[in-house]
Motif scaffolding. Structure first.
Motif, PDB file in Angstrom:
ATOM      1  N   TYR A 184       0.835  -1.202   0.000  1.00  0.00           N
ATOM      2  CA  TYR A 184       0.000   0.000   0.000  1.00  0.00           C
ATOM      3  C   TYR A 184       0.866   1.246   0.000  1.00  0.00           C
ATOM      4  CZ  TYR A 184      -4.105   2.866   0.994  1.00  0.00           C
ATOM      5  OH  TYR A 184      -5.123   3.792   0.907  1.00  0.00           O
ATOM      6  N   MET A 185       1.917   1.246   0.825  1.00  0.00           N
ATOM      7  CA  MET A 185       2.814   2.403   0.873  1.00  0.00           C
ATOM      8  C   MET A 185       3.600   2.550  -0.423  1.00  0.00           C
ATOM      9  SD  MET A 185       2.159   3.921   3.617  1.00  0.00           S
ATOM     10  CE  MET A 185       0.507   3.345   4.018  1.00  0.00           C
ATOM     11  N   ALA A 186       3.948   1.418  -1.048  1.00  0.00           N
ATOM     12  CA  ALA A 186       4.641   1.470  -2.336  1.00  0.00           C
ATOM     13  C   ALA A 186       3.748   2.103  -3.400  1.00  0.00           C
ATOM     14  CB  ALA A 186       5.069   0.067  -2.763  1.00  0.00           C
ATOM     15  N   ILE A 187       2.455   1.809  -3.342  1.00  0.00           N
ATOM     16  CA  ILE A 187       1.498   2.412  -4.273  1.00  0.00           C
ATOM     17  C   ILE A 187       1.468   3.921  -4.106  1.00  0.00           C
ATOM     18  CG2 ILE A 187      -0.983   2.670  -4.730  1.00  0.00           C
ATOM     19  CD1 ILE A 187      -1.238  -0.350  -4.303  1.00  0.00           C
ATOM     20  N   LEU A 188       1.439   4.388  -2.860  1.00  0.00           N
ATOM     21  CA  LEU A 188       1.416   5.833  -2.616  1.00  0.00           C
ATOM     22  C   LEU A 188       2.687   6.492  -3.125  1.00  0.00           C
ATOM     23  CD1 LEU A 188      -0.138   6.052   0.981  1.00  0.00           C
ATOM     24  CD2 LEU A 188      -1.278   6.277  -1.226  1.00  0.00           C
ATOM     25  N   GLY A 189       3.830   5.853  -2.893  1.00  0.00           N
ATOM     26  CA  GLY A 189       5.095   6.418  -3.364  1.00  0.00           C
ATOM     27  C   GLY A 189       5.168   6.478  -4.881  1.00  0.00           C
ATOM     28  N   LEU A 190       4.771   5.402  -5.552  1.00  0.00           N
ATOM     29  CA  LEU A 190       4.795   5.384  -7.015  1.00  0.00           C
ATOM     30  C   LEU A 190       3.772   6.354  -7.602  1.00  0.00           C
ATOM     31  CD1 LEU A 190       5.235   1.600  -7.833  1.00  0.00           C
ATOM     32  CD2 LEU A 190       6.770   3.451  -8.515  1.00  0.00           C
ATOM     33  N   ALA A 191       2.618   6.450  -6.960  1.00  0.00           N
ATOM     34  CA  ALA A 191       1.604   7.386  -7.442  1.00  0.00           C
ATOM     35  C   ALA A 191       2.114   8.823  -7.357  1.00  0.00           C
ATOM     36  CB  ALA A 191       0.317   7.232  -6.620  1.00  0.00           C
ATOM     37  N   LEU A 192       2.825   9.146  -6.286  1.00  0.00           N
ATOM     38  CA  LEU A 192       3.392  10.486  -6.154  1.00  0.00           C
ATOM     39  C   LEU A 192       4.458  10.734  -7.211  1.00  0.00           C
ATOM     40  CD1 LEU A 192       3.614  13.158  -4.657  1.00  0.00           C
ATOM     41  CD2 LEU A 192       5.231  12.062  -3.089  1.00  0.00           C
ATOM     42  N   THR A 193       5.281   9.732  -7.487  1.00  0.00           N
ATOM     43  CA  THR A 193       6.296   9.865  -8.533  1.00  0.00           C
ATOM     44  C   THR A 193       5.647  10.128  -9.888  1.00  0.00           C
ATOM     45  OG1 THR A 193       7.827   8.400  -7.364  1.00  0.00           O
ATOM     46  CG2 THR A 193       8.194   8.705  -9.720  1.00  0.00           C
ATOM     47  N   TYR A 194       4.623   9.354 -10.214  1.00  0.00           N
ATOM     48  CA  TYR A 194       3.917   9.530 -11.488  1.00  0.00           C
ATOM     49  C   TYR A 194       3.251  10.902 -11.560  1.00  0.00           C
ATOM     50  CZ  TYR A 194       0.403   8.934 -15.127  1.00  0.00           C
ATOM     51  OH  TYR A 194      -0.374   9.114 -16.241  1.00  0.00           O
ATOM     52  N   LEU A 195       2.580  11.296 -10.487  1.00  0.00           N
ATOM     53  CA  LEU A 195       1.911  12.588 -10.454  1.00  0.00           C
ATOM     54  C   LEU A 195       2.913  13.731 -10.620  1.00  0.00           C
ATOM     55  CD1 LEU A 195      -0.642  14.344  -9.828  1.00  0.00           C
ATOM     56  CD2 LEU A 195       0.005  14.188  -7.423  1.00  0.00           C
ATOM     57  N   SER A 196       4.045  13.639  -9.937  1.00  0.00           N
ATOM     58  CA  SER A 196       5.047  14.702  -9.998  1.00  0.00           C
ATOM     59  C   SER A 196       5.624  14.850 -11.397  1.00  0.00           C
ATOM     60  CB  SER A 196       6.173  14.419  -8.990  1.00  0.00           C
ATOM     61  OG  SER A 196       5.673  14.352  -7.673  1.00  0.00           O
ATOM     62  N   HIS A 197       5.916  13.727 -12.043  1.00  0.00           N
ATOM     63  CA  HIS A 197       6.600  13.779 -13.334  1.00  0.00           C
ATOM     64  C   HIS A 197       5.635  13.965 -14.501  1.00  0.00           C
ATOM     65  CE1 HIS A 197       8.770  12.081 -16.886  1.00  0.00           C
ATOM     66  NE2 HIS A 197       9.738  12.813 -16.385  1.00  0.00           N
ATOM     67  N   ASP A 198       4.576  13.156 -14.553  1.00  0.00           N
ATOM     68  CA  ASP A 198       3.709  13.159 -15.727  1.00  0.00           C
ATOM     69  C   ASP A 198       2.574  14.183 -15.665  1.00  0.00           C
ATOM     70  OD1 ASP A 198       5.262  10.806 -15.974  1.00  0.00           O
ATOM     71  OD2 ASP A 198       3.759   9.923 -17.279  1.00  0.00           O
ATOM     72  N   ILE A 199       2.168  14.571 -14.476  1.00  0.00           N
ATOM     73  CA  ILE A 199       1.071  15.531 -14.339  1.00  0.00           C
ATOM     74  C   ILE A 199       1.600  16.929 -14.033  1.00  0.00           C
ATOM     75  CG2 ILE A 199      -1.095  16.056 -13.166  1.00  0.00           C
ATOM     76  CD1 ILE A 199      -1.129  13.465 -14.813  1.00  0.00           C
TER      77      ILE A 199
END
Length: 238
Positions: free
Chosen positions: A119-134
């Motif tokens: 679950y924490m890995a999902i939050l970390g990856l989601a933040l990475t994706y949001l920061s870079h792609d969005i």
């Protein structure tokens, strides 16, 4: 398990030290340093979101409720009267703070799937994706943001596991193994969903190999080595 102050202080110390390290290596700028330290500290509180009476969940829902109400007012500010906006503000805040909070706490169980590594890995990856792609932040900064959030959460889980050991007579408490977990059979369908989401995020995540090349560049760590000691000490060592 560790209490709120322990999680907060240890996460702040660890994330602060690591963020200073990558800053002195020239891998992040001033704002990146501050964000990494903040995200690592926030990550250190995230696993307790599934605790109905925890300080993080109360603070988090208070903040979310305020932002939600503010967003409603900003969206309708040109179309509604002052009285209507005041009612909308109170209704929006009350809905998030009491209705959504009640639903969330009813559906979650402390040390359930939220209190887990995937679950924490999902939050970390989601933040990475949001920061870079969005948000279109630089690749290195985006990965650091996600990793610091995830790292802070791992500090939290590690502390909970450490506190599950009775050091006085060196035996495990009943809570041992309930913090740093990757799977629980009783929640198998939830974990299946978590790993599906995790796999999807890994697929769409920004390229990690490019990030790793930048982080492992010897020039960055040579710069860190030069700035490791104060000038006076460097004079003694030379």
């Amino acid at each position: 398990m560790a209490n709120f102050n322990t999680h907060l202080n240890v996460a702040f110390m660890v994330s602060g030290t690591l963020s200073l390290t990558v800053y002195k290596a020239g891998l992040v700028d001033d704002s990146g340093f501050l964000m990494c330290a903040a995200l690592g500290t926030i990550g250190g509180l995230l696993p307790d979101l599934d605790s109905d009476n925890s300080t993080p969940i109360k603070l988090g829902f208070n903040l979310i409720s305020f932002v939600f109400a503010f967003g409603l007012v900003m969206h309708w500010r040109g179309e509604l009267s002052l009285l209507a906006l005041m009612v909308l503000w109170l209704a929006g805040y009350g809905f998030m703070r009491y209705v959504v909070f009640y639903v969330f706490t009813t559906m979650t169980v402390h040390r359930g799937v939220i209190h887990s590594v995937p679950y924490m890995a999902i939050l970390g990856l989601a933040l990475t994706y949001l920061s870079h792609d969005i948000l279109h932040l630089p690749l290195t900064v985006s990965w650091f943001y996600g990793l610091f959030l995830f790292g802070g959460a791992m500090v939290h889980l590690a502390l909970d596991e450490l506190y599950s050991v009775n050091l006085s007579n060196m035996k495990m408490k009943r809570s041992s193994g309930t913090a740093m977990k990757f799977y629980q059979h009783k929640d198998k369908w939830w974990y299946l969903l978590l790993y599906v989401i995790l796999a999807l995020l890994l697929y769409i995540a920004p390229p990690f190999d490019t990030f790793w090349q930048q982080v492992s560049d010897p020039a960055a760590w040579a710069k860190l080595k030069l700035g490791l000691w104060p000038e006076l000490i460097k004079g003694w060592l030379s």
